[in-house]
Design an enzyme around this catalytic site. Structure first.
Site, PDB file in Angstrom:
ATOM      1  N   ARG A 103       0.823  -1.212   0.000  1.00 43.64           N
ATOM      2  CA  ARG A 103       0.000   0.000   0.000  1.00 43.64           C
ATOM      3  C   ARG A 103       0.856   1.262   0.000  1.00 43.64           C
ATOM      4  O   ARG A 103       0.553   2.235  -0.696  1.00 43.64           O
ATOM      5  CB  ARG A 103      -0.921   0.018   1.228  1.00 43.64           C
ATOM      6  CG  ARG A 103      -2.139  -0.882   1.103  1.00 43.64           C
ATOM      7  CD  ARG A 103      -2.986  -0.801   2.362  1.00 43.64           C
ATOM      8  NE  ARG A 103      -4.189  -1.611   2.220  1.00 43.64           N
ATOM      9  CZ  ARG A 103      -5.356  -1.157   1.773  1.00 43.64           C
ATOM     10  NH1 ARG A 103      -5.461   0.102   1.410  1.00 43.64           N
ATOM     11  NH2 ARG A 103      -6.391  -1.952   1.665  1.00 43.64           N
ATOM     12  N   TYR A 212       0.747 -13.811  -0.117  1.00 41.65           N
ATOM     13  CA  TYR A 212       1.328 -13.471  -1.415  1.00 41.65           C
ATOM     14  C   TYR A 212       2.561 -12.605  -1.184  1.00 41.65           C
ATOM     15  O   TYR A 212       2.828 -12.164  -0.056  1.00 41.65           O
ATOM     16  CB  TYR A 212       0.326 -12.779  -2.340  1.00 41.65           C
ATOM     17  CG  TYR A 212      -0.410 -11.584  -1.787  1.00 41.65           C
ATOM     18  CD1 TYR A 212       0.144 -10.293  -1.858  1.00 41.65           C
ATOM     19  CD2 TYR A 212      -1.678 -11.720  -1.225  1.00 41.65           C
ATOM     20  CE1 TYR A 212      -0.544  -9.184  -1.387  1.00 41.65           C
ATOM     21  CE2 TYR A 212      -2.368 -10.612  -0.750  1.00 41.65           C
ATOM     22  CZ  TYR A 212      -1.808  -9.356  -0.829  1.00 41.65           C
ATOM     23  OH  TYR A 212      -2.481  -8.266  -0.370  1.00 41.65           O
ATOM     24  N   ASP A 290     -14.508   3.547  -0.528  1.00 40.09           N
ATOM     25  CA  ASP A 290     -15.033   3.041   0.735  1.00 40.09           C
ATOM     26  C   ASP A 290     -16.063   3.964   1.363  1.00 40.09           C
ATOM     27  O   ASP A 290     -16.848   3.528   2.210  1.00 40.09           O
ATOM     28  CB  ASP A 290     -13.891   2.824   1.734  1.00 40.09           C
ATOM     29  CG  ASP A 290     -13.087   1.569   1.446  1.00 40.09           C
ATOM     30  OD1 ASP A 290     -13.530   0.762   0.605  1.00 40.09           O
ATOM     31  OD2 ASP A 290     -12.020   1.384   2.066  1.00 40.09           O
TER      32      ASP A 290
END
Length: 393
Positions: A103, A212, A290
């Site tokens: 991020r 991952y 969001d």
């Protein structure tokens, strides 16, 4: 033409670049003293990469991200593979690659592009307390009493959106009974138990995990979801303990337990579900990401759908003469798609947590068989999502 964006996260920065592409000026109001993200990974599917390519930031994202070789379903304790679907031809099939990225790295790429193309557009330490509008303009009101005005205001201020609260009213989410853990660990600390270079979902009774790689394979990312009702804090930045995380995944495969043992920080947050809103627009003010359609993490689409929002919004503003008509068209174009993704994520919550032998056989058995006789079935089922391209009118 000027847009004022509340929120300097992924959705807000991406929206700013989309507005700039269509000739708008932008001011971003971010409450934090500096842009950044608590360490965690996200997945950017091809539908999101198409937007980032249209914004000419895809090469930078690929350089700092990781391209997985496959997606894989496995049993959490034994590690037994259920399904392995190659992602080697994703770019050919869906029109863009599938990437994992930290991020903070994505925020960094987007912020650099904004600073380069729109110097001074980001105002940090600017906390939005509300908005106002009249027939000529719209504005945000900051907590210090000052105003920042533009032609429109966009609420990209996240799951606890101040803009949404004023527009729609208090939020009343439903607790899902699930708590999520997340951690990031240098691969060099994991030895032979490092995750494979694939996107792996690990299934268990009443819980699941996803692993991952990030930053060219140097970091391993972990997200684990456990059914429990003794933690209802939705904070993204609150830490739990290593002992509690290990207890939740006791007896699981060494890839999972080693990652949790070696992690320095173990963040956890309660997962709440929200029904699709029937309104995202109030005159010259609209919501994005969001703020209007928060998503459970079981489709890895929260950030990607916000990225799609930004392009569709900017495109409609370029196509319509009136701002209100453009924002209404944006809502009409996005509502059903985001509601479908929300529903798919909600369905996966049950799919991943089978508790009975019968449930496991009837759910995972057909996956195993399909993997043997029709290995491209998984990709075909995702074509509606990954094959979509909002940059094509």
């Amino acid at each position: 033409m000027r847009a004022v964006i509340a929120g300097g996260g992924i959705g807000g920065l991406n929206a700013a670049l989309c507005f700039h592409k269509f000739g708008w000026e932008v001011t971003i109001c971010e409450q934090a003293p500096a842009l950044g993200e608590i360490g965690a990974g996200i997945q950017i599917s091809p539908n999101g990469m198409k937007v980032l390519r249209a914004l000419d930031v895809d090469k930078q994202i690929e350089a700092t991200g990781f391209r997985p070789r496959a997606t894989q379903f496995r049993m959490g304790q034994s590690g037994q593979p259920i399904l392995t679907a190659s992602m080697a031809d994703y770019e050919e099939t869906f029109g863009a690659p599938y990437l994992h990225i930290h991020r903070a790295d994505l925020i960094g790429v987007l912020q650099e592009a904004v600073d380069d193309r729109m110097p001074g557009a980001v105002r940090t330490g600017a906390t939005v307390a509300g908005y106002g509008q009249d027939e000529q303009e719209a504005w945000v009101v900051l907590t210090d009493g000052s105003r920042i005005a533009g032609d429109i205001v966009i609420g990209a201020d996240g799951i606890r959106s101040t803009i949404r609260a004023q527009m729609i009213g208090p939020d009343d989410p439903d607790f899902t009974g699930n708590v999520a853990w997340r951690a990031v660990v240098p691969v060099e600390k994991l030895g032979r138990n490092a995750p494979l270079p694939v996107s792996s979902a690990w299934f268990g009774e009443g819980k699941h995990a996803v692993t991952y790689l990030l930053r060219g394979g140097k970091l391993a990312n972990f997200v684990g979801v456990v059914e429990r009702d003794d933690w209802t804090n939705e904070s993204w930045t609150e830490q739990g303990s290593r002992a509690d995380a290990l207890a939740d995944f006791a007896g699981w495969h060494p890839t999972i337990t080693t990652l949790l043992e070696q992690a320095e920080d173990h963040y956890r947050w309660a997962l709440f579900d929200r029904a699709p809103l029937d309104r995202w627009v109030d005159g010259r003010v609209a919501l994005l990401g969001d703020a209007c359609h928060p998503m459970l993490p079981f489709m890895a689409q929260g950030a990607v759908q916000a990225i799609e929002d930004g392009y569709v919004l900017a495109h409609h503003l370029a196509q319509h003469d009136g701002y209100v008509a453009a924002l209404t068209a944006y809502f009409d174009a996005r509502h059903d798609r985001t509601a479908r993704v929300q529903a798919a994520a909600r369905a996966n919550m049950d799919l991943f947590h089978q508790r009975t032998t019968r449930g496991k056989l009837t759910t995972y058995g057909p996956m195993w068989v399909a993997d043997k006789i029709k290995p491209d079935l998984a990709a075909q089922k995702l074509a509606w999502l990954y094959g979509h391209d909002v940059t094509v009118a």
